[in-house]
Design a protein around this motif. Structure first.
Motif, PDB file in Angstrom:
ATOM      1  N   GLN A   6       0.824  -1.208   0.000  1.00 18.80           N
ATOM      2  CA  GLN A   6       0.000   0.000   0.000  1.00 18.80           C
ATOM      3  C   GLN A   6       0.861   1.261   0.000  1.00 18.80           C
ATOM      4  N   GLY A   7       1.913   1.246   0.798  1.00 21.79           N
ATOM      5  CA  GLY A   7       2.806   2.390   0.847  1.00 21.79           C
ATOM      6  C   GLY A   7       3.504   2.628  -0.482  1.00 21.79           C
ATOM      7  N   GLU A  11       3.099   5.913  -2.780  1.00 20.00           N
ATOM      8  CA  GLU A  11       4.254   6.704  -3.214  1.00 20.00           C
ATOM      9  C   GLU A  11       4.324   6.799  -4.741  1.00 20.00           C
ATOM     10  N   LEU A  26      -2.129   5.512   0.933  1.00 14.65           N
ATOM     11  CA  LEU A  26      -1.307   5.844   2.093  1.00 14.65           C
ATOM     12  C   LEU A  26      -2.122   5.815   3.390  1.00 14.65           C
ATOM     13  N   SER A  29      -2.485   2.234   4.231  1.00 16.61           N
ATOM     14  CA  SER A  29      -1.216   1.759   4.769  1.00 16.61           C
ATOM     15  C   SER A  29      -1.061   2.185   6.227  1.00 16.61           C
ATOM     16  N   THR A  33      -0.672  -0.041   9.652  1.00 17.61           N
ATOM     17  CA  THR A  33       0.461   0.085  10.581  1.00 17.61           C
ATOM     18  C   THR A  33      -0.019   0.283  12.008  1.00 17.61           C
ATOM     19  N   SER A  44       6.808   6.107   8.707  1.00 18.45           N
ATOM     20  CA  SER A  44       6.959   6.124   7.252  1.00 18.45           C
ATOM     21  C   SER A  44       5.643   6.499   6.567  1.00 18.45           C
ATOM     22  N   ALA A  45       4.547   5.890   7.014  1.00 16.96           N
ATOM     23  CA  ALA A  45       3.237   6.191   6.424  1.00 16.96           C
ATOM     24  C   ALA A  45       2.847   7.646   6.684  1.00 16.96           C
ATOM     25  N   SER A  48       4.859   9.923   4.418  1.00 11.68           N
ATOM     26  CA  SER A  48       4.356   9.874   3.046  1.00 11.68           C
ATOM     27  C   SER A  48       3.069  10.682   2.909  1.00 11.68           C
TER      28      SER A  48
END
Length: 172
Positions: A6-7, A11, A26, A29, A33, A44-45, A48
């Motif tokens: 998904q990430g 991206e 995102l 994602s 998480t 990270s998500a 993004s």
């Protein structure tokens, strides 16, 4: 695997400029998480999502500039724009998107502080700086800049440290 897929899709869509699709992937994602409670993946998500909304804001500001150059002012005089003009609507969208981006970066920063992850802290602070300047919040920009500068010496000596230092220097 689901988070990574998904990430990565998010991206990819962001880099293509398809921000609506990017946000959808995102957010999915990020939701995943949270379910697995992995702070690194959450940061990270969130980063993004922050980058995506920052890009959306820049598009809105460019649209406002374009509308201004075309003279879409709806009854404004001189440098004044009517509140319902495209210029003002696009600027308001940009500010709203910038605020959403900041919220994502700040959420990621809180996790990074809790994890004592100075690399992620610097990344969030650097990502927030241009937004603070666009919003005219110079005190928050100065605070973030100083926090980033204070964290640089704590980073491990590797390429990401060099790039973070260069990015911060560019923003100064």
């Amino acid at each position: 695997g689901e988070v990574a897929a998904q990430g990565s899709l998010g991206e990819a869509y962001r880099l293509r400029g398809d921000y609506t699709q990017a946000v959808g992937y995102l957010k999915a994602s990020f939701k995943t998480t949270q379910a697995i409670a992995n702070p690194q993946l959450e940061m990270s998500a969130l980063n993004s999502l922050g980058n995506t909304y920052s890009s959306l804001a820049q598009v809105s500001y460019r649209r406002a500039e374009s509308a201004a150059s075309r003279g879409d002012i709806y009854g404004g005089r001189g440098a004044e724009y009517a509140p319902d003009s495209p210029v003002m609507q696009f600027r308001a969208e940009g500010k709203q998107q910038d605020q959403i981006a900041l919220n994502y970066f700040q959420s990621s920063l809180k996790i990074a502080i809790g994890q004592q992850n100075s690399k992620e802290q610097v990344r969030n602070l650097i990502s927030s700086l241009p937004i603070y300047y666009r919003l005219g919040d110079l005190s928050a920009a100065a605070k973030s800049k100083q926090q980033g500068l204070d964290l640089i010496p704590t980073l491990p000596l590797e390429s990401t440290t060099v790039y973070a230092t260069i990015d911060l220097a560019k923003l100064l």
